[in-house]
Write an enzyme that holds these catalytic residues in place. Structure first.
Site, mmCIF file in Angstrom:
data_model
loop_
_atom_site.group_PDB
_atom_site.id
_atom_site.type_symbol
_atom_site.label_atom_id
_atom_site.label_comp_id
_atom_site.label_asym_id
_atom_site.label_seq_id
_atom_site.Cartn_x
_atom_site.Cartn_y
_atom_site.Cartn_z
ATOM 1 C CD GLU A 185 -1.825 -2.391 1.340
ATOM 2 O OE1 GLU A 185 -0.665 -2.695 1.693
ATOM 3 O OE2 GLU A 185 -2.729 -3.236 1.168
ATOM 4 C CD GLN A 229 -7.878 -7.277 -1.473
ATOM 5 O OE1 GLN A 229 -7.170 -7.864 -0.652
ATOM 6 N NE2 GLN A 229 -7.861 -7.558 -2.757
ATOM 7 C CG PHE A 230 -11.201 -5.183 3.407
ATOM 8 C CD1 PHE A 230 -12.530 -5.308 3.803
ATOM 9 C CD2 PHE A 230 -10.646 -6.156 2.603
ATOM 10 C CE1 PHE A 230 -13.290 -6.404 3.388
ATOM 11 C CE2 PHE A 230 -11.399 -7.252 2.188
ATOM 12 C CZ PHE A 230 -12.728 -7.378 2.584
ATOM 13 C CG ASP A 246 -10.204 -2.479 8.200
ATOM 14 O OD1 ASP A 246 -10.553 -2.554 9.378
ATOM 15 O OD2 ASP A 246 -11.010 -2.505 7.251
ATOM 16 C CG PHE A 247 -5.854 -3.923 4.322
ATOM 17 C CD1 PHE A 247 -5.734 -4.457 5.603
ATOM 18 C CD2 PHE A 247 -6.574 -4.625 3.381
ATOM 19 C CE1 PHE A 247 -6.321 -5.665 5.928
ATOM 20 C CE2 PHE A 247 -7.163 -5.845 3.697
ATOM 21 C CZ PHE A 247 -7.040 -6.367 4.977
ATOM 22 C CG HIS A 287 -11.187 -7.722 6.932
ATOM 23 N ND1 HIS A 287 -10.255 -8.371 7.695
ATOM 24 C CD2 HIS A 287 -10.796 -7.892 5.640
ATOM 25 C CE1 HIS A 287 -9.349 -8.934 6.904
ATOM 26 N NE2 HIS A 287 -9.654 -8.653 5.655
#
Ligand SMILES: Cc1ncc(C[n+]2csc(CCOP(=O)(O)OP(=O)(O)O)c2C)c(N)n1
Length: 668
Positions: A407, A429-430, A432-433, A474
């Site tokens: 990321e 992707q989520f 959170d990441f 997530h």
């Protein structure tokens, strides 16, 4: 002590096919940063310069690389690469003004030393965090590749910086995507006080390239002829056959990390060894031995450079000190964006939230030829939520790019595309990441426009939120990490119509935008939405219900919880505000409503402490105190990480407590 296997003192120069004119040109280019630094060290002692990171002893690398590249190829230097700036002929008065924090510098006094970029000279300066610019170089190189320009990008790092994750991510991306990047490691023996033995365990850092399937080369960084000729050769080869190459320049840092920190921790013999290998003195000796440089020429070159330094320094010294103007400072945090309204056609269809997002992405891809989508599994697979499904067929692999799991460097790559005049979307992707890409977002993208007038035309899409039983990693709604960072915009729609219009505008806006998309709304919320492209303005809240009894201010899933509560309680006369845009925030809508109702509940999915709800509550207390008939009430999630099990998640979220809180506010 680092490996000195390839270096024998004194330096062995071979003039190769270089003419005397070329050799003298290299010599003058090498002499200039040395003389500037010597002057800076005097000024530092006089307290006229705040901090200085010396590149003395390392100049051959900066000069050799800058000479080997074409003037229209980007270089991303570090704090010891004055020679890059002088070789690119950056005016000295502007450099001096920069170091004195004056307006004629490159950051209007907003950042110090070499922390700036200049499109005019194709130099993109570092941020203090060292590593992030490696990913930015990937982005610039990607732009060259997509535009089919045969250009390379050179990016510098110290050996200390190679321990950062950004280094590994950037090399990996460059390798997987065959990007024309020249990664230049200046291995100068110490990272602040840390010797190479405590920094890494491979013999040579050049060996790291193998792990990325990349070519590499070790170059004597104190030998200007070697640096210039080898880099020139590799540069030509990269232009012809775009690919990354890792270069490790062996050199030594002859002064302290910065002047105040000294060199006590460096063994005396090591200093002496490298003193003998001084790149400038050795090259001068060689040129004199070969009768290329005469005594008179030497004096002439020195006098000329010294005169240039003095003249430019005088100019910078005479410039007035920077003064504070709040308006000016605030004006440069964001690049100006003039919103263009595109009105929806009357033709609508009933679609889900997720379809609205997908339509905006697709229609914006048609509208902006330079928009590149990046994210994990977004191409053939269509993304984990299938938002980018089939875009690969429409727009091709160049513009719809699967990324490795990195990321941080991908956010950097997006920045690099923006530096090259392109647009980028990064799909987390989520949401959170995003923590793995946090640094470049809050430090690079957010601050560049303010620092040196370089916007970050990047949209980061953030599938977020709880209620789907996905546990602590997530389910987060982490908008408050970003709403407090000047330079970022944060959008958080609750309905398909808003999602599509706002996302379209986000792609038009040249500023970095975090676009939150609540996963629980993706497939559960439907609405009639115009089929065609349209835009909606950022920074405008939507008053969903008008009323005079109480105000509920919320966003995202909170809007739907509030609507459910209002319906179940059969409440009338309640004003419901969906913020839609958190930064910029529609303060006017908030204040007007609270002045009307006198009672307000701020509802958020986030836990309350330090949340946007808390900020809004403070704004209301300040701006509407006399109008309040009840304390400002806040409702949010519990102060714990988000749990997985259904009962725990339900207990964590505020959803089941909304009705009670509304009643409490009404009864007050
Ligand atoms: C992320 C981060 N951690 C720590 C620092 C503090 N710091 C600044 S420069 C430096 C040493 C860098 O060493 P190296 O990359 O070898 O470059 P050199 O200074 O030797 O040229 C350190 C530890 C920083 N700027 N950023």
């Amino acid at each position: 002590m680092q490996s000195n296997s390839i270096i024998k003192s004194p330096i062995k120069f071979e003039r190769k096919s270089l003419s005397s004119v070329q050799l003298l040109d290299l010599y003058v280019a090498l002499l200039k940063p040395r003389l500037i630094e010597e002057k800076m060290l005097i000024l530092l002692r006089q307290g006229k310069v705040s901090k200085w990171f010396s590149g003395i002893g390392q100049e051959a690398i900066s000069v050799g690389v800058a000479k080997a590249l074409n003037m229209d190829e980007y270089i991303l230097p570090m704090h010891r690469n004055l020679g890059v700036f002088t070789t690119r002929k950056v005016p000295l008065n502007r450099l001096f003004s920069q170091w004195q924090g004056k307006q004629n510098g490159f950051t209007k006094g907003r950042d110090r030393s070499f922390h700036f970029g200049t499109q005019e000279y194709k130099i993109i300066g570092m941020i203090s965090h060292l590593g992030p610019q490696l990913g930015v170089a990937d982005g610039i190189a990607l732009a060259h590749k997509l535009k089919k320009e045969n250009k390379l990008t050179a990016v510098f790092t110290g050996e200390g910086g190679t321990s950062e994750g950004d280094f590994h991510e950037a090399l990996n991306i460059a390798s997987v995507w065959d990007l024309p990047v020249m990664f230049c490691i200046e291995n100068n023996g110490y990272g602040l006080s840390t010797p190479t033995t405590e920094q890494y365990r491979c013999k040579d850092l050049a060996d790291r390239a193998k792990g990325y399937g990349m070519e590499s080369l070790i170059i004597d960084g104190n030998n200007i002829i070697d640096v210039y000729t080898k880099v020139s050769e590799i540069a030509e080869s990269i232009r012809e056959n775009p690919r990354p190459v890792l270069l490790e320049f062996k050199t030594f840092r002859m002064r302290g990390h910065e002047e105040a920190s000294g060199t006590k921790y460096i063994p005396e013999e090591l200093m002496q060894f490298w003193e003998q290998k001084d790149p400038l003195k050795n090259f001068r000796q060689f040129l004199q031995d070969e009768n290329i440089l005469t005594e008179d020429q030497e004096i002439h070159f020195k006098d000329e450079i010294k005169a240039e330094i003095d003249l430019n320094l005088k100019e910078a010294n005479e410039e007035t000190l920077t003064e504070f103007s709040k308006t000016k400072e605030l004006n440069d945090v964001y690049q100006e964006f003039v919103y263009q309204e595109v009105n929806p056609d009357t033709n609508t269809e009933n679609i889900r939230f997720i379809d609205a997002i997908a339509q905006a992405v697709k229609q914006s891809m048609h509208r902006h030829n330079s928009l590149v989508l990046m994210g994990q599994d977004i191409a053939e697979y269509g993304g984990v939520f299938k938002i980018t499904e089939r875009l690969l067929e429409d727009f091709g692999k160049d513009r719809v790019r699967n990324t490795p799991i990195c990321e941080s460097a991908i956010v950097g790559t997006a920045m690099g595309l923006s530096i090259s005049g392109m647009k980028a979307m990064v799909e987390m992707q989520f949401g959170d990441f995003v923590s793995s890409g946090f640094n470049p977002i809050v430090n690079y993208l957010a601050k560049s426009n303010y620092r040196w007038n370089q916007n970050a035309d990047v949209v980061i899409r953030m599938p977020c939120g709880a209620g789907v039983g996905a546990g602590p990693f997530h389910s987060q709604t982490n908008e408050a990490w970003f709403t407090k960072v000047p330079g970022l915009k944060v959008i958080y729609p609750a309905f398909p119509y808003d999602a599509k219009g706002l996302l379209n505008t986000a792609f038009n806006d040249p500023n970095p935008i975090l676009f939150f998309e609540h996963k629980a709304l993706y497939r559960s919320i439907r609405q009639e939405v115009p089929v065609d492209y349209y835009t909606l303005p950022l920074g405008k809240a939507s008053v969903i219900k008008e009323g005079e009894k109480i105000t509920i201010i919320t966003y995202g899933a909170g809007v739907h919880w509030a609507l459910d509560a209002i319906n179940e309680m059969k409440l009338e006369n309640v004003e419901l505000i969906d913020l839609r845009s958190l930064q910029p925030l529609d303060k006017e809508a908030i204040i007007n409503s609270v002045k009307k109702t006198g009672k307000v509940l701020v509802l958020t999915e986030d836990s309350i402490f330090g949340s946007l709800a808390s900020e809004i509550s403070a704004i209301i207390s300040e701006e509407c105190f006399e109008y309040l008939d009840a304390p400002v009430m806040r409702l949010g999630s519990a102060e714990t990480p988000i749990p997985f099990a259904v009962a725990l998640e339900e207990g964590y979220l505020p959803k089941t407590k909304v009705k009670e809180k509304i009643q409490q506010l009404i009864d007050y």
